[in-house]
Write a protein that holds these residues in place. Structure first.
Motif, PDB file in Angstrom:
ATOM      1  N   ARG A  90     115.373 -43.484  55.586  1.00  0.00           N
ATOM      2  CA  ARG A  90     115.376 -41.924  55.599  1.00  0.00           C
ATOM      3  C   ARG A  90     114.713 -41.231  56.699  1.00  0.00           C
ATOM      4  NH1 ARG A  90     114.499 -43.317  50.046  1.00  0.00           N
ATOM      5  NH2 ARG A  90     112.341 -42.430  50.013  1.00  0.00           N
ATOM      6  N   TRP A  91     115.345 -40.195  57.067  1.00  0.00           N
ATOM      7  CA  TRP A  91     114.677 -39.295  58.092  1.00  0.00           C
ATOM      8  C   TRP A  91     114.789 -38.202  57.469  1.00  0.00           C
ATOM      9  CZ3 TRP A  91     118.750 -42.655  59.951  1.00  0.00           C
ATOM     10  CH2 TRP A  91     118.325 -43.683  60.544  1.00  0.00           C
ATOM     11  N   SER A  92     113.491 -37.254  57.824  1.00  0.00           N
ATOM     12  CA  SER A  92     113.260 -35.957  57.570  1.00  0.00           C
ATOM     13  C   SER A  92     112.779 -35.088  58.551  1.00  0.00           C
ATOM     14  CB  SER A  92     112.492 -35.805  56.322  1.00  0.00           C
ATOM     15  OG  SER A  92     112.224 -34.439  55.897  1.00  0.00           O
ATOM     16  N   PRO A  93     113.463 -34.100  59.006  1.00  0.00           N
ATOM     17  CA  PRO A  93     114.627 -33.320  58.309  1.00  0.00           C
ATOM     18  C   PRO A  93     116.005 -34.067  58.647  1.00  0.00           C
ATOM     19  CG  PRO A  93     114.172 -32.048  60.398  1.00  0.00           C
ATOM     20  CD  PRO A  93     113.005 -33.262  60.296  1.00  0.00           C
ATOM     21  N   GLU A  94     116.955 -33.994  57.897  1.00  0.00           N
ATOM     22  CA  GLU A  94     118.376 -34.777  58.029  1.00  0.00           C
ATOM     23  C   GLU A  94     118.965 -34.383  59.280  1.00  0.00           C
ATOM     24  OE1 GLU A  94     120.439 -34.419  54.453  1.00  0.00           O
ATOM     25  OE2 GLU A  94     118.889 -35.448  53.193  1.00  0.00           O
ATOM     26  N   ASP A  95     119.722 -35.156  59.586  1.00  0.00           N
ATOM     27  CA  ASP A  95     120.504 -35.091  61.018  1.00  0.00           C
ATOM     28  C   ASP A  95     121.993 -35.283  60.758  1.00  0.00           C
ATOM     29  OD1 ASP A  95     120.642 -34.787  64.138  1.00  0.00           O
ATOM     30  OD2 ASP A  95     121.734 -36.406  63.613  1.00  0.00           O
ATOM     31  N   PRO A  96     123.127 -34.704  61.053  1.00  0.00           N
ATOM     32  CA  PRO A  96     124.359 -35.095  60.518  1.00  0.00           C
ATOM     33  C   PRO A  96     124.914 -36.547  60.919  1.00  0.00           C
ATOM     34  CG  PRO A  96     124.254 -32.963  61.485  1.00  0.00           C
ATOM     35  CD  PRO A  96     123.079 -33.386  61.705  1.00  0.00           C
ATOM     36  N   GLY A  97     124.167 -37.053  62.033  1.00  0.00           N
ATOM     37  CA  GLY A  97     124.298 -38.464  62.484  1.00  0.00           C
ATOM     38  C   GLY A  97     123.826 -39.452  61.584  1.00  0.00           C
ATOM     39  N   ASP A  98     123.060 -39.010  61.023  1.00  0.00           N
ATOM     40  CA  ASP A  98     122.096 -39.859  59.917  1.00  0.00           C
ATOM     41  C   ASP A  98     122.858 -41.252  59.355  1.00  0.00           C
ATOM     42  OD1 ASP A  98     119.849 -38.935  60.920  1.00  0.00           O
ATOM     43  OD2 ASP A  98     119.217 -38.059  58.939  1.00  0.00           O
ATOM     44  N   ALA A  99     123.952 -40.727  58.464  1.00  0.00           N
ATOM     45  CA  ALA A  99     124.788 -41.830  57.755  1.00  0.00           C
ATOM     46  C   ALA A  99     125.190 -42.699  58.580  1.00  0.00           C
ATOM     47  CB  ALA A  99     125.777 -41.010  56.996  1.00  0.00           C
ATOM     48  N   ALA A 100     126.174 -42.420  59.860  1.00  0.00           N
ATOM     49  CA  ALA A 100     126.820 -43.280  60.505  1.00  0.00           C
ATOM     50  C   ALA A 100     125.858 -44.080  61.246  1.00  0.00           C
ATOM     51  CB  ALA A 100     127.505 -42.424  61.737  1.00  0.00           C
ATOM     52  N   MET A 101     124.560 -43.679  61.520  1.00  0.00           N
ATOM     53  CA  MET A 101     123.537 -44.461  62.276  1.00  0.00           C
ATOM     54  C   MET A 101     122.896 -45.643  61.220  1.00  0.00           C
ATOM     55  SD  MET A 101     122.985 -44.118  65.502  1.00  0.00           S
ATOM     56  CE  MET A 101     121.364 -45.192  65.393  1.00  0.00           C
ATOM     57  N   ARG A 102     122.899 -45.220  59.996  1.00  0.00           N
ATOM     58  CA  ARG A 102     122.448 -46.251  58.766  1.00  0.00           C
ATOM     59  C   ARG A 102     123.500 -47.224  58.958  1.00  0.00           C
ATOM     60  NH1 ARG A 102     119.602 -41.662  56.215  1.00  0.00           N
ATOM     61  NH2 ARG A 102     121.586 -41.192  55.251  1.00  0.00           N
ATOM     62  N   GLY A 103     124.845 -46.968  58.838  1.00  0.00           N
ATOM     63  CA  GLY A 103     125.868 -47.973  58.821  1.00  0.00           C
ATOM     64  C   GLY A 103     125.710 -48.839  59.931  1.00  0.00           C
ATOM     65  N   TRP A 104     125.554 -48.417  61.344  1.00  0.00           N
ATOM     66  CA  TRP A 104     125.668 -49.237  62.527  1.00  0.00           C
ATOM     67  C   TRP A 104     124.126 -50.167  62.452  1.00  0.00           C
ATOM     68  CZ3 TRP A 104     129.943 -49.636  64.403  1.00  0.00           C
ATOM     69  CH2 TRP A 104     130.723 -48.316  64.885  1.00  0.00           C
ATOM     70  N   ILE A 105     123.183 -49.726  61.821  1.00  0.00           N
ATOM     71  CA  ILE A 105     122.030 -50.347  61.909  1.00  0.00           C
ATOM     72  C   ILE A 105     121.847 -51.494  60.750  1.00  0.00           C
ATOM     73  CG2 ILE A 105     119.520 -50.317  61.299  1.00  0.00           C
ATOM     74  CD1 ILE A 105     119.626 -47.284  62.217  1.00  0.00           C
ATOM     75  N   GLU A 106     122.522 -51.256  59.529  1.00  0.00           N
ATOM     76  CA  GLU A 106     123.026 -52.264  58.692  1.00  0.00           C
ATOM     77  C   GLU A 106     123.887 -53.429  59.352  1.00  0.00           C
ATOM     78  OE1 GLU A 106     123.645 -51.540  54.742  1.00  0.00           O
ATOM     79  OE2 GLU A 106     122.325 -50.020  54.355  1.00  0.00           O
ATOM     80  N   ARG A 107     124.775 -52.893  59.911  1.00  0.00           N
ATOM     81  CA  ARG A 107     126.084 -53.964  60.567  1.00  0.00           C
ATOM     82  C   ARG A 107     125.046 -54.929  61.490  1.00  0.00           C
ATOM     83  NH1 ARG A 107     131.708 -50.863  61.567  1.00  0.00           N
ATOM     84  NH2 ARG A 107     131.525 -49.383  59.882  1.00  0.00           N
ATOM     85  N   HIS A 108     124.185 -54.318  62.479  1.00  0.00           N
ATOM     86  CA  HIS A 108     123.510 -55.196  63.236  1.00  0.00           C
ATOM     87  C   HIS A 108     122.563 -55.972  62.661  1.00  0.00           C
ATOM     88  CE1 HIS A 108     120.623 -56.034  66.597  1.00  0.00           C
ATOM     89  NE2 HIS A 108     121.743 -55.784  67.288  1.00  0.00           N
ATOM     90  N   GLN A 109     121.829 -55.276  61.567  1.00  0.00           N
ATOM     91  CA  GLN A 109     121.102 -56.226  60.742  1.00  0.00           C
ATOM     92  C   GLN A 109     121.376 -57.635  60.230  1.00  0.00           C
ATOM     93  OE1 GLN A 109     119.395 -53.294  58.108  1.00  0.00           O
ATOM     94  NE2 GLN A 109     117.681 -53.051  59.241  1.00  0.00           N
ATOM     95  N   ALA A 110     122.825 -57.507  60.085  1.00  0.00           N
ATOM     96  CA  ALA A 110     123.863 -58.807  59.505  1.00  0.00           C
ATOM     97  C   ALA A 110     124.184 -59.558  60.493  1.00  0.00           C
ATOM     98  CB  ALA A 110     124.870 -58.175  58.652  1.00  0.00           C
ATOM     99  N   THR A 111     123.971 -59.172  62.028  1.00  0.00           N
ATOM    100  CA  THR A 111     124.288 -60.296  63.179  1.00  0.00           C
ATOM    101  C   THR A 111     123.244 -61.224  63.216  1.00  0.00           C
ATOM    102  OG1 THR A 111     123.009 -59.002  64.680  1.00  0.00           O
ATOM    103  CG2 THR A 111     125.551 -58.371  64.217  1.00  0.00           C
ATOM    104  N   ASP A 112     123.710 -62.392  64.023  1.00  0.00           N
ATOM    105  CA  ASP A 112     122.996 -63.656  64.160  1.00  0.00           C
ATOM    106  C   ASP A 112     121.475 -63.374  64.776  1.00  0.00           C
ATOM    107  OD1 ASP A 112     122.030 -65.910  64.817  1.00  0.00           O
ATOM    108  OD2 ASP A 112     123.887 -67.128  64.943  1.00  0.00           O
ATOM    109  N   LYS A 113     120.544 -63.672  64.149  1.00  0.00           N
ATOM    110  CA  LYS A 113     119.237 -63.320  65.042  1.00  0.00           C
ATOM    111  C   LYS A 113     118.493 -64.631  65.379  1.00  0.00           C
ATOM    112  CE  LYS A 113     119.230 -59.135  64.186  1.00  0.00           C
ATOM    113  NZ  LYS A 113     120.562 -58.808  63.379  1.00  0.00           N
ATOM    114  N   GLY A 114     119.400 -65.742  65.358  1.00  0.00           N
ATOM    115  CA  GLY A 114     118.950 -67.089  65.793  1.00  0.00           C
ATOM    116  C   GLY A 114     118.937 -68.249  64.691  1.00  0.00           C
ATOM    117  N   PHE A 115     119.107 -67.586  63.380  1.00  0.00           N
ATOM    118  CA  PHE A 115     119.200 -68.333  62.171  1.00  0.00           C
ATOM    119  C   PHE A 115     120.795 -68.628  61.664  1.00  0.00           C
ATOM    120  CE2 PHE A 115     114.989 -66.869  62.669  1.00  0.00           C
ATOM    121  CZ  PHE A 115     114.089 -67.952  62.239  1.00  0.00           C
TER     122      PHE A 115
END
Length: 269
Positions: free
Chosen positions: A151-176
């Motif tokens: 969560r960021w404060s104050p909120e920004d209109p792009g926050d929801a989309a960024m959270r989605g990209w971040i979660e997708r990237h977190q699920a990519t291969d980190k070597g394991f």
């Protein structure tokens, strides 16, 4: 986020220290013998040792710092020299945890610890780890695994989309293999319980305030880079716009961020 270079590890250390759940550290301390031998997985420059060793209150501690990166392990001695308290005895061991996990004999240790590791690993690797730990049951303290709350404060209109990209990237291969990302804490807790461990969990959130501009800027750059890696054509302009607005807020001292993490303590029954 921001890679695993020494500067990033140093920048995040005070936020890690403030976030860790003290009660789970005390639970680990309570089950250790007077001269415990501890194994730290993905130890980096030894931040886990520096945080835990004075809080475990065992003067005879001996640590093994296991990591795949020789540059980080080589830096451990210099980082220890800058400690406010004398570090315990430790040795470093270069280990490719993705390939050679089973080469670590948990029977040689009184406890296993790790920080900022388990959200990077795959389900298959986690199963291998839990099986190895169950075969030589030892207490486990895993700290600072991301759980998806951001969560960021104050909120920004792009926050929801960024959270989605971040979660997708977190699920990519980190070597394991494909990483568990925010699923890691509950998956690990469930797997340990299924193997007969008593498990406790606690929130260990980063709270990054208006005065923490350097940390904000590092995270923004890390999130921006992660999103750009996987974004399809047409998205980069929105990502860059979000990053610029967030940088402006960070420099102005008006931005606050919560990054959710979970700590886990598991003890053989």
């Amino acid at each position: 986020m921001g890679g695993f270079d020494r500067d990033w590890l140093r920048l995040r250390a005070p936020f890690d220290d403030a976030a860790r759940d003290a009660s789970l550290t005390r639970r680990l301390a309570a089950v250790l013998p007077d001269e415990p031998r501890l194994l730290d997985l993905a130890a980096g420059t030894g931040a886990n040792l520096r945080h835990l060793s004075p809080r475990l209150r065992r003067p005879g501690q001996r640590w093994v710092l296991a990591d795949h990166d020789p540059a980080l392990l080589d830096a451990a001695a210099a980082e220890m020299a800058a400690c406010a308290h004398p570090p315990p005895a430790f040795e470093t061991r270069r280990v490719d945890l993705s390939r050679d996990l089973e080469d670590l004999d948990f029977r040689l240790f009184d406890a296993v610890v790790a920080t900022a590791l388990f959200d990077l690993v795959s389900a298959d690797w986690m199963d291998r780890f839990v099986a190895a730990l169950a075969a030589a049951p030892r207490p486990l303290l895993v700290t600072l695994s991301v759980d998806g709350r951001l969560r960021w404060s104050p909120e920004d209109p792009g926050d929801a989309a960024m959270r989605g990209w971040i979660e997708r990237h977190q699920a990519t291969d980190k070597g394991f293999g494909p990483a568990l990302g925010p699923e890691a804490p509950h998956r690990l807790a469930d797997a340990l319980r299924a193997r007969g461990f008593a498990v406790e969990t606690a929130a260990s959130d980063w709270i990054i305030g208006p005065a923490d501009a350097a940390m904000h800027l590092a995270l923004i750059e890390g999130y921006r880079g992660a999103a750009l890696e996987i974004a399809p054509e047409g998205e980069p302009s929105a990502i860059e716009g979000w990053a610029e607005r967030r940088r402006t807020a960070a420099r102005a001292g008006t931005l606050e961020t919560l990054v959710g993490h979970v700590d886990i303590f598991a003890e053989p029954r």
